[in-house]
Structure formats: C-alpha cells, structure tokens
Design a protein around this motif. Structure first.
Motif, PDB file in Angstrom:
ATOM      1  N   ALA A 124       0.810  -1.228   0.000  1.00  0.00           N
ATOM      2  CA  ALA A 124       0.000   0.000   0.000  1.00  0.00           C
ATOM      3  C   ALA A 124       0.842   1.277   0.000  1.00  0.00           C
ATOM      4  O   ALA A 124       0.313   2.369  -0.212  1.00  0.00           O
ATOM      5  CB  ALA A 124      -0.923   0.001   1.214  1.00  0.00           C
ATOM      6  N   LEU A 125       2.149   1.160   0.216  1.00  0.00           N
ATOM      7  CA  LEU A 125       2.998   2.359   0.239  1.00  0.00           C
ATOM      8  C   LEU A 125       3.002   3.053  -1.125  1.00  0.00           C
ATOM      9  O   LEU A 125       2.991   2.376  -2.161  1.00  0.00           O
ATOM     10  CB  LEU A 125       4.447   1.983   0.561  1.00  0.00           C
ATOM     11  CG  LEU A 125       4.808   1.690   2.009  1.00  0.00           C
ATOM     12  CD1 LEU A 125       6.272   1.261   2.080  1.00  0.00           C
ATOM     13  CD2 LEU A 125       4.559   2.885   2.904  1.00  0.00           C
ATOM     14  N   PRO A 126       3.080   4.389  -1.144  1.00  0.00           N
ATOM     15  CA  PRO A 126       3.279   5.073  -2.426  1.00  0.00           C
ATOM     16  C   PRO A 126       4.610   4.610  -3.020  1.00  0.00           C
ATOM     17  O   PRO A 126       5.585   4.432  -2.293  1.00  0.00           O
ATOM     18  CB  PRO A 126       3.339   6.554  -2.040  1.00  0.00           C
ATOM     19  CG  PRO A 126       2.755   6.642  -0.664  1.00  0.00           C
ATOM     20  CD  PRO A 126       2.987   5.312  -0.022  1.00  0.00           C
ATOM     21  N   ARG A 127       4.625   4.408  -4.345  1.00  0.00           N
ATOM     22  CA  ARG A 127       5.824   3.866  -4.990  1.00  0.00           C
ATOM     23  C   ARG A 127       6.592   4.934  -5.751  1.00  0.00           C
ATOM     24  O   ARG A 127       6.017   5.876  -6.279  1.00  0.00           O
ATOM     25  CB  ARG A 127       5.438   2.735  -5.947  1.00  0.00           C
ATOM     26  CG  ARG A 127       4.806   1.583  -5.178  1.00  0.00           C
ATOM     27  CD  ARG A 127       4.586   0.380  -6.047  1.00  0.00           C
ATOM     28  NE  ARG A 127       3.735  -0.584  -5.366  1.00  0.00           N
ATOM     29  CZ  ARG A 127       3.506  -1.797  -5.813  1.00  0.00           C
ATOM     30  NH1 ARG A 127       4.046  -2.215  -6.951  1.00  0.00           N
ATOM     31  NH2 ARG A 127       2.716  -2.601  -5.131  1.00  0.00           N
ATOM     32  N   VAL A 128       7.906   4.711  -5.782  1.00  0.00           N
ATOM     33  CA  VAL A 128       8.802   5.588  -6.534  1.00  0.00           C
ATOM     34  C   VAL A 128       9.643   4.725  -7.475  1.00  0.00           C
ATOM     35  O   VAL A 128       9.860   3.541  -7.225  1.00  0.00           O
ATOM     36  CB  VAL A 128       9.714   6.423  -5.598  1.00  0.00           C
ATOM     37  CG1 VAL A 128       8.910   7.458  -4.838  1.00  0.00           C
ATOM     38  CG2 VAL A 128      10.515   5.544  -4.650  1.00  0.00           C
TER      39      VAL A 128
END
Length: 198
Positions: A124-128
């Motif tokens: 669920a973490l925002p991805r980079v």
C-alpha cells in the motif's frame, strides 16, 4: 569442509570485502527487506549496501511483523522503490524538505512481488521509480529488461537523485570487486563465452 567466513560481509575470509566497504551518511533512510533466499547468495548486494550506509537497516524475511513500526519513522515519508503504473519518479522528491524512508525489497522480481502480496502494508505504500536508462555493471547476469539494476546499484542511483550533488559511488567498490573476483574465478575465456556478448 567449509572455508572460514567473515562474520561481517559473509564472504570467505580470503575474499573479505570489508576493507572496500565505505561508511557513508545519507539524509535518506534506507530500509532493505531481504527475501531469505538472498542471504547466502554469492553477490549479496543488499548486505553490502546496508554495511556501507550509516542510515540503513537490513531485515530478512517474507512476512514482516514489525512493519507498522518500521514504516512509521518520525520525520520521514515512507516510499517503496518498486515499479507500478502510478509510481512517481524519484527526481520529483529531490527538493523535498522531509527526508525519505526508502523501502527496498531485495529478491528476484517474483519473490519481491510475493513479499508485497504477503505484506499488504508494504504493497500500500506510495511507490517511486528510478530514472529510465540505468545500465547495470552486473556483467555476470542477464538483466530481465532495460534499466534492471542490482539492489546496490538501484540504491546508489536513488540516493544520488535524492541527495544531489552528493555521490554514493564508493558503495559500488565492493560490488565491482565481487564481480571481478567472480570473473577471475571462472576464467576470462569462460566469461567471454558465457557473458561477453551482452
């Protein structure tokens, strides 16, 4: 009979990489989540990265019970370095005032995806993502696609993007020595035959 092993870099004592491993400070905190199958891999680049960065932590597992605590580091914004349709390019964060907690899964693509599946909080973490076009120095392995880098190469590129003009190239010294050692062990002729046309 097994050869004596360095307890720090886990390499045979005769091929210890510790003298080449730097101690670099970074504003970015790096959290490496390593699949257990990578621990005894001859080219364990996640371990080299964790040893070379003062603000890094390496945790081995498939399911991470402490993930809520690990991701909730006061003063840091957690981001997952992993491709996705909605992943933001790292340069977008370079001028950000708040430092990043860069979460890096370490394993084959298949195993890394499994780790995300088993840890919904991680998924669920925002991805980079890294800038496209990175070329791996990992001459012993066929990259699965363009821009595919080893874990340590991806971390160096990410940190140099986030913390320019700082350089993290010294982190690659033990990695390059490892590759040179592997090539020397197999012999130049074997290397050229199996890897030279890439």
């Amino acid at each position: 009979m097994s050869r004596p092993q360095c307890p720090r870099c886990l390499r045979p004592q005769s091929h210890c990489l510790c003298p080449l491993i730097p101690r670099l400070d970074s504003r970015t905190r790096v959290l490496l989540l390593q699949h257990p199958s990578e621990v005894n891999h001859a080219l364990n680049t996640a371990r080299l990265a964790a040893l070379g960065l003062t603000n890094a932590e390496l945790i081995v597992g498939e399911v991470f019970e402490d993930l809520p605590k690990l991701l909730n580091q006061p003063g840091y914004q957690a981001r997952l370095l992993f491709p996705a349709e909605d992943a933001q390019p790292l340069p977008a964060y370079a001028a950000n005032d708040q430092p990043m907690l860069l979460v890096v899964p370490d394993g084959t693509w298949r195993k890394a995806r499994k780790m995300l599946h088993l840890n919904p909080l991680l998924a669920a973490l925002p991805r980079v993502t890294l800038a496209e076009g990175g070329v791996s120095r990992y001459r012993l392995r066929k990259a699965p696609g363009p821009g595919a880098l080893s874990t340590i190469e991806a971390i160096v590129q990410a940190l140099e993007t986030l913390e320019a003009p700082s350089t993290f190239a010294p982190l690659l010294k033990p990695f390059e020595a490892l590759i040179e050692g592997q090539i020397a062990a197999m012999g130049e002729e074997t290397f050229q035959r199996n890897h030279g046309d890439r």
